[in-house]
Design an enzyme around this catalytic site. Structure first.
Site, PDB file in Angstrom:
ATOM      1  N   PRO A 107       0.794  -1.242   0.000  1.00 34.57           N
ATOM      2  CA  PRO A 107       0.000   0.000   0.000  1.00 34.57           C
ATOM      3  C   PRO A 107       0.820   1.283   0.000  1.00 34.57           C
ATOM      4  CG  PRO A 107      -0.096  -1.076   2.155  1.00 34.57           C
ATOM      5  CD  PRO A 107       0.617  -2.011   1.237  1.00 34.57           C
ATOM      6  N   LYS A 112      -1.632   2.621  -4.586  1.00 33.95           N
ATOM      7  CA  LYS A 112      -1.938   2.257  -5.977  1.00 33.95           C
ATOM      8  C   LYS A 112      -2.995   1.166  -6.147  1.00 33.95           C
ATOM      9  CE  LYS A 112       0.193   5.254  -8.085  1.00 33.95           C
ATOM     10  NZ  LYS A 112      -0.775   6.173  -7.486  1.00 33.95           N
TER      11      LYS A 112
HETATM   12  P1  RFL Z   1     -11.561  -6.492  -3.265  1.00 33.93           P
HETATM   13  O1  RFL Z   1     -11.810  -5.138  -2.651  1.00 33.93           O
HETATM   14  O2  RFL Z   1     -10.776  -7.468  -2.496  1.00 33.93           O
HETATM   15  O3  RFL Z   1     -12.977  -7.095  -3.637  1.00 33.93           O
HETATM   16  C1  RFL Z   1     -13.126  -8.437  -4.045  1.00 33.93           C
HETATM   17  C2  RFL Z   1     -14.504  -8.907  -3.651  1.00 33.93           C
HETATM   18  O4  RFL Z   1     -14.672 -10.253  -4.102  1.00 33.93           O
HETATM   19  C3  RFL Z   1     -15.287 -11.008  -3.065  1.00 33.93           C
HETATM   20  N1  RFL Z   1     -14.924 -12.424  -3.254  1.00 33.93           N
HETATM   21  C4  RFL Z   1     -15.734 -13.320  -3.837  1.00 33.93           C
HETATM   22  N2  RFL Z   1     -16.968 -13.213  -4.348  1.00 33.93           N
HETATM   23  C5  RFL Z   1     -17.533 -14.342  -4.868  1.00 33.93           C
HETATM   24  N3  RFL Z   1     -16.924 -15.543  -4.877  1.00 33.93           N
HETATM   25  C6  RFL Z   1     -15.685 -15.689  -4.378  1.00 33.93           C
HETATM   26  N4  RFL Z   1     -15.084 -16.887  -4.396  1.00 33.93           N
HETATM   27  C7  RFL Z   1     -15.047 -14.551  -3.824  1.00 33.93           C
HETATM   28  N5  RFL Z   1     -13.831 -14.344  -3.254  1.00 33.93           N
HETATM   29  C8  RFL Z   1     -13.790 -13.060  -2.912  1.00 33.93           C
HETATM   30  C9  RFL Z   1     -14.759 -10.391  -1.789  1.00 33.93           C
HETATM   31  O5  RFL Z   1     -15.626 -10.657  -0.682  1.00 33.93           O
HETATM   32  C10 RFL Z   1     -14.695  -8.911  -2.144  1.00 33.93           C
HETATM   33  O6  RFL Z   1     -15.881  -8.230  -1.802  1.00 33.93           O
HETATM   34  O7  RFL Z   1     -10.835  -6.359  -4.688  1.00 33.93           O
HETATM   35  P2  RFL Z   1     -10.994  -5.245  -5.839  1.00 33.93           P
HETATM   36  O8  RFL Z   1     -12.430  -4.952  -6.120  1.00 33.93           O
HETATM   37  O9  RFL Z   1     -10.091  -5.674  -6.921  1.00 33.93           O
HETATM   38  O10 RFL Z   1     -10.421  -3.897  -5.156  1.00 33.93           O
HETATM   39  C11 RFL Z   1      -9.057  -3.781  -4.823  1.00 33.93           C
HETATM   40  C12 RFL Z   1      -8.886  -2.866  -3.598  1.00 33.93           C
HETATM   41  O11 RFL Z   1      -9.755  -3.299  -2.571  1.00 33.93           O
HETATM   42  C13 RFL Z   1      -7.430  -2.859  -3.086  1.00 33.93           C
HETATM   43  O12 RFL Z   1      -6.518  -2.848  -4.152  1.00 33.93           O
HETATM   44  C14 RFL Z   1      -7.140  -1.630  -2.202  1.00 33.93           C
HETATM   45  O13 RFL Z   1      -7.908  -1.620  -1.038  1.00 33.93           O
HETATM   46  C15 RFL Z   1      -5.652  -1.587  -1.844  1.00 33.93           C
HETATM   47  N6  RFL Z   1      -5.336  -0.487  -0.921  1.00 33.93           N
HETATM   48  C16 RFL Z   1      -5.157   0.811  -1.387  1.00 33.93           C
HETATM   49  N7  RFL Z   1      -5.313   1.094  -2.696  1.00 33.93           N
HETATM   50  C17 RFL Z   1      -5.204   2.398  -3.144  1.00 33.93           C
HETATM   51  O14 RFL Z   1      -5.355   2.624  -4.349  1.00 33.93           O
HETATM   52  N8  RFL Z   1      -4.971   3.455  -2.274  1.00 33.93           N
HETATM   53  C18 RFL Z   1      -4.811   3.248  -0.946  1.00 33.93           C
HETATM   54  O15 RFL Z   1      -4.665   4.228  -0.208  1.00 33.93           O
HETATM   55  C19 RFL Z   1      -4.871   1.878  -0.455  1.00 33.93           C
HETATM   56  N9  RFL Z   1      -4.737   1.619   0.860  1.00 33.93           N
HETATM   57  C20 RFL Z   1      -5.215  -0.755   0.455  1.00 33.93           C
HETATM   58  C21 RFL Z   1      -4.896   0.329   1.321  1.00 33.93           C
HETATM   59  C22 RFL Z   1      -5.420  -2.026   0.970  1.00 33.93           C
HETATM   60  C23 RFL Z   1      -5.299  -2.261   2.321  1.00 33.93           C
HETATM   61  N10 RFL Z   1      -5.554  -3.597   2.780  1.00 33.93           N
HETATM   62  C24 RFL Z   1      -6.253  -3.922   3.940  1.00 33.93           C
HETATM   63  C25 RFL Z   1      -5.252  -4.703   1.913  1.00 33.93           C
HETATM   64  C26 RFL Z   1      -4.774   0.124   2.677  1.00 33.93           C
HETATM   65  C27 RFL Z   1      -4.940  -1.185   3.187  1.00 33.93           C
HETATM   66  C28 RFL Z   1      -4.743  -1.343   4.670  1.00 33.93           C
HETATM   67  C1  PHB Z   2      -5.017   5.309   3.624  1.00 34.48           C
HETATM   68  O1  PHB Z   2      -5.596   4.285   3.996  1.00 34.48           O
HETATM   69  O2  PHB Z   2      -5.439   6.447   3.919  1.00 34.48           O
HETATM   70  C2  PHB Z   2      -3.761   5.197   2.838  1.00 34.48           C
HETATM   71  C3  PHB Z   2      -3.198   3.943   2.618  1.00 34.48           C
HETATM   72  C4  PHB Z   2      -2.032   3.844   1.881  1.00 34.48           C
HETATM   73  C5  PHB Z   2      -1.429   4.983   1.381  1.00 34.48           C
HETATM   74  C6  PHB Z   2      -1.996   6.224   1.579  1.00 34.48           C
HETATM   75  C7  PHB Z   2      -3.159   6.337   2.312  1.00 34.48           C
HETATM   76  O3  PHB Z   2      -0.265   4.899   0.677  1.00 34.48           O
END
Ligand code: RFL
Ligand code: PHB
Length: 389
Positions: free
Chosen positions: A292, A296
């Site tokens: 993260p 991206k």
């Molecule tokens: P998701 O959000 O994981 O959604 C996938 C969905 O598919 C479901 N699923 C199923 N459904 C049916 N059958 C199955 N067998 C299934 N298996 C799974 C799940 O329940 C879920 O609802 O993927 P998607 O849509 O590709 O989205 C990707 C984003 O969620 C992810 O890349 C970001 O959250 C990453 N990320 C960040 N990205 C940014 O661009 N900017 C940020 O600031 C940022 N901060 C973060 C982040 C990810 C984090 N974590 C926890 C991984 C901060 C964190 C802490």
């Molecule tokens: C956020 O969750 O606010 C977040 C996560 C990763 C970043 C920036 C912001 O690089």
């Protein structure tokens, strides 16, 4: 049941793809493994690129974002006392939008409900078949029954742990992976942010990030060993460790409070190629994961959806398969550049357990270079604000 595009996964990638397709007159059905409440309780990304916001606007789901989001013209990189300002607006003419993934997902659900799109929650045991035939079939369990959904295409938007990617035979996909020996412990708290921009801080104790969701809601992260458990970190221990890693001014300005959410996310770089296998196309975390550090992940899911919605509309509305045939290569070109940027940011800002003194010296030199070279800052800014789709 029958539809044109069966979408596996009701996260941001699946919902946005469905919304864009529906608006172009393409039918979709979304299958989601968990309940809507569960999807909307996940606290994840918060930083959107301008290209992401533009696509949300053209999908007709930006009304609340346009009212409530914060616009940030830069971020701060710090190591100890030094605070290096990366001025996105001056360096690239672009800025970032602060709006929670949770809010974006809620807006997409509302828009999809208004469209009347079938979204089947708690759909389990999804299996995808006949991907090499004219029409494919998705089998799953829902409401106590086994159901069949016939479709022309299957969009695998089911995240890193989903089934779609694994449907592609092992010999037909290639995986690239790097895991990191630490995670991010994140806390969401109803307190005002300690600084008006995000701060990415490296220190001898490890990385910390000061982020936010609004003027009254802060999001903070600290690097922790991968074996740590969130429940072993008290709120007091978290705030104390965060304070020691932030630069002195923001550390003094920090308002602490009750953690309304606390969780640990492992860091990983991962790509699975190709993004298409017969009628199956992958988008978002189903195909790739970035650490993260560069903000991206969500933005990359959205750029995949941008390429994919054009490709699917071309195939289904005009019978033109060119977009489907080039989708994987087109998306992967942007994916690899975001991989590189996220990896580089991770290396520049984190402390590796057992590292030598040279590693810390290199981080110091990278920060020094950012401070003294506008060219270096512009390169970082160009990647952070998002490369063109
Ligand atoms: P998701 O959000 O994981 O959604 C996938 C969905 O598919 C479901 N699923 C199923 N459904 C049916 N059958 C199955 N067998 C299934 N298996 C799974 C799940 O329940 C879920 O609802 O993927 P998607 O849509 O590709 O989205 C990707 C984003 O969620 C992810 O890349 C970001 O959250 C990453 N990320 C960040 N990205 C940014 O661009 N900017 C940020 O600031 C940022 N901060 C973060 C982040 C990810 C984090 N974590 C926890 C991984 C901060 C964190 C802490
Ligand atoms: C956020 O969750 O606010 C977040 C996560 C990763 C970043 C920036 C912001 O690089």
């Amino acid at each position: 049941m029958r539809t044109e595009v069966a979408i596996i996964g009701g996260g941001p990638a699946g919902l946005l793809l469905s919304q864009l397709l529906n608006r172009a007159g393409v039918d979709t059905v979304i299958l989601e493994r968990v309940s809507r409440d569960h999807v909307l309780s996940r606290i994840r990304a918060g930083v959107l690129e301008a290209g992401t916001v533009d696509l949300l606007r053209s999908a007709g789901v930006s009304a609340r974002l346009d009212r409530e989001a914060l616009i940030h013209d830069g971020v701060v990189l710090s190591d100890g006392e030094r605070m290096v300002h990366i001025d996105f607006r001056a360096l690239t003419g672009s800025s970032m939008t602060i709006y929670g993934q949770t809010e974006m997902t809620a807006d997409l659900y509302a828009a999809q409900d208004a469209m009347g799109t079938p979204i089947l929650h708690e759909a389990s045991d999804v299996e995808i078949d006949d991907l090499d035939q004219e029409n494919s079939v998705v089998r799953f369990h829902h409401g106590g029954d086994t159901k069949h959904l016939r479709c022309r295409f299957v969009a695998g938007c089911d995240g890193f742990h989903g089934v779609s990617r694994r449907t592609i035979p092992v010999g037909k996909r290639r995986e690239f992976e790097r895991t990191y020996p630490f995670g991010w412990l994140g806390v969401l708290a109803k307190v005002p942010p300690c600084h008006d921009e995000l701060i990415y801080a490296t220190s001898a104790r490890g990385f910390a990030l000061a982020s936010m969701r609004s003027k009254t809601l802060s999001r903070y992260y600290i690097q922790v060993p991968i074996k740590d458990r969130a429940e072993d970190w008290s709120d007091a221990a978290f705030w104390s460790e965060l304070t020691r890693r932030l630069p002195p001014g923001p550390a003094e300005a920090l308002t602490t409070g009750l953690a309304v959410e606390k969780s640990i996310a492992p860091l990983r770089s991962f790509v699975s190629e190709p993004l298409r296998w017969g009628n199956l196309v992958l988008a978002g975390d189903a195909a790739h994961i970035v650490p993260p550090t560069g903000a991206k992940g969500l933005n990359l899911a959205v750029s995949d959806v941008f390429y994919l919605h054009e490709a699917l509309i071309g195939a289904l509305k005009r019978g033109d398969m060119a977009g489907i045939e080039s989708y994987s290569d087109r998306a992967l070109r942007r994916i690899w550049k975001a991989m590189r940027f996220s990896w580089q940011m991770t290396m520049m800002l984190h402390r590796f357990e057992g590292e030598d003194s040279f590693a810390a010296a290199m981080r110091g030199a990278m920060l020094e270079h950012q401070q003294t070279s506008e060219t270096a800052r512009r390169e970082l800014a160009e990647n952070y604000v998002g490369l063109p789709f």
